[in-house]
Design an enzyme around this catalytic site. Structure first.
Site: not given
Length: 378
Positions: A208, A249-251
Site C-alpha cells: 500500500h 478501507a483502502h482507496n
C-alpha cells in the site's frame, strides 16, 4: 485542591433575549444548569420537544422550560412554571446549555518539553503540542492546532490550520489533513489496508504505497480507522462527519457532507456522493457507489451500486418501502402456515369424498346387455 468551577446563572429574560423567544410566566426565574426533565432540579433548564411530551413537565422539578410554538394555550395548566417558547426547542436548549457550561481555559504551553518534535518539522504559530506526542521528520503543522498527549504523526504528514488531534491519534506517514479538522481519541489514519494474495498456500500482503487525504471541516470519531490507498489516495471530502468505530478501507472516496454512523464498514474502492447517510452497522461491499442523498439504514448490507435520493434497508439492501412490506408479510407467516395446513386437510378430505362418489357412481351404473354369439350366427 483543584480550582472550583465558576457557576454561571441565566435568567428567563436573558435566555429569551438570546433565543429571540417569547416568555410565558415569571421572567425573573433563573437557571445554572441544564438537564432532562426527569432528572432536573429547580435550578436546571429543561425542554419539551413537542406537544405529546408535555406530560413530562408534570413530574419534573424544573421551573424554567423551553417549549415549542403552537401549544401556548396548553402551557396555562402549569402556572408555576416559566416557559420560553421557540420554534426548535432542542436546538435552543443546546444553545443555552453551551452558554452555561464551564469554559475550558486553553493552556498556552506551546511545545511540551516532554514531546518529541523532529528538527525538520515545521510548527505553525499558536499550535500546542502536549506531552508524549511524537512529531516525525518533515511534518508540517499549521497554526492554532491542538496536538493531544500520545499523538503520533509520522514522517511527511501535512496538517492545516485549527486542527484538533485528541489523545493517542495516529497519523501514518504522508497523511494530509485540511484545516478545521477534528479527530477524536485513538483514531488511526493511514495504516496499510487489508489486502492480500494467496501464493503457495500463504497469504502475502499487497503493498500500500498511497496515502490518505482528508479535506477541510471533517470530524472523525474515536477509534475510527481510515486505511491508506494501495496507490493514489483514500479521500474524505469536505464537511463529512464520521462517528466512533467506523472502518473505511483502502482507496475509498467519501463525498462531501456524508454522515457515517458508528460501526459502519465501507470496503475497498467504494465511493459515495454528497450527503450520503450510513446508519449504525451498515456494511458496504467493495467497488460499490452510493449516489447523492442515499440513506443506508442500520444493519443494511449493500452489495451493488444504489441510486441516490432513496432510503434502503435489509440484507441485501432494497428500497425501504419494499423491506417494510416484506417484514410485515413475515409477521403473518405463522398464521399463513396454519391456514395452509388447514387447507391441505380440507383438500385431502375433498379428494377422499370425490373418490368415494366416483366408486358409488361406478357401482350404480347398469351392466350393458349380454348378446349371445349364437343369435348372431342365426
Amino acid at each position: 485542591m483543584g480550582k472550583a468551577r465558576e457557576t454561571k446563572i441565566l435568567s428567563a429574560k436573558e435566555i429569551a433575549e438570546t433565543l429571540k423567544a417569547k416568555i410565558i410566566g415569571d421572567d425573573t426565574r433563573w437557571v445554572s444548569g441544564t438537564e432532562y426533565l426527569e432528572r432536573a432540579k429547580q435550578s436546571d433548564l429543561g425542554f419539551v420537544a413537542c406537544q405529546k411530551n408535555l406530560k413530562r413537565v408534570k413530574n419534573s422539578r424544573a421551573q424554567l422550560v423551553i417549549a415549542p410554538e403552537g401549544i401556548e394555550s396548553e402551557l396555562e395548566q402549569f402556572p408555576d412554571i416559566t416557559f420560553v417558547v421557540v420554534a426548535e426547542p432542542e436546538t435552543a436548549f443546546l444553545i443555552v446549555a453551551q452558554q452555561l457550561a464551564p469554559k475550558s481555559v486553553r493552556q498556552e504551553v506551546g511545545i511540551s518539553p516532554r514531546a518529541f518534535v523532529s528538527e525538520s518539522a515545521v510548527i505553525g504559530s499558536g499550535t500546542r503540542i502536549s506531552p508524549l506526542a511524537y512529531i516525525g521528520n518533515d511534518v508540517q503543522i499549521g497554526s492554532h492546532c491542538e496536538i493531544g498527549p500520545g499523538v503520533v504523526i509520522e514522517d511527511g504528514c501535512v496538517i492545516g490550520d485549527h486542527v484538533q488531534l485528541d489523545a493517542n491519534v495516529t497519523l501514518y506517514s504522508h497523511v494530509v489533513l485540511g484545516s478545521h479538522v477534528t479527530i477524536k481519541a485513538s483514531a488511526v489514519i493511514g495504516g496499510a489496508g487489508f489486502g492480500y494474495r494467496t501464493v503457495n498456500g500463504q497469504h502475502q500482503r499487497l503493498p500500500h504505497v498511497g496515502t490518505v487525504r482528508i479535506a477541510d471541516d471533517v470530524e472523525i470519531g474515536s477509534c475510527t480507522v481510515v486505511d491508506r490507498a494501495k496507490v493514489g489516495q483514500t479521500t474524505i471530502e469536505r464537511g463529512t462527519r464520521i462517528d466512533n468505530l467506523v472502518m473505511i478501507a483502502h482507496n475509498c472516496q467519501i463525498g462531501k457532507h456524508n454522515l457515517l454512523l458508528s460501526q459502519t464498514g465501507i470496503a475497498g474502492s467504494s465511493t459515495t456522493g454528497e450527503y450520503v447517510i450510513c446508519a449504525g452497522q451498515a456494511g458496504v461491499a467493495d467497488h460499490v457507489h452510493l449516489a447523492d442523498h442515499a440513506v443506508i439504514g442500520a444493519k443494511t448490507g449493500v452489495y451493488k451500486d444504489l441510486p441516490g435520493g432513496q432510503a434502503y434497508l435489509g440484507i441485501p439492501a432494497r428500497q425501504a418501502l419494499s423491506h417494510h412490506r416484506e417484514q410485515a408479510s413475515l409477521k403473518q407467516l405463522p398464521e399463513l402456515r396454519s391456514t395452509v395446513k388447514e387447507l391441505k386437510k380440507q383438500q385431502a378430505s375433498l379428494l377422499d369424498k370425490i373418490q368415494q362418489l366416483e366408486q358409488r357412481l361406478n357401482q350404480s351404473q347398469p351392466c350393458p346387455p349380454h348378446q349371445d354369439s349364437d343369435s348372431h350366427a342365426a
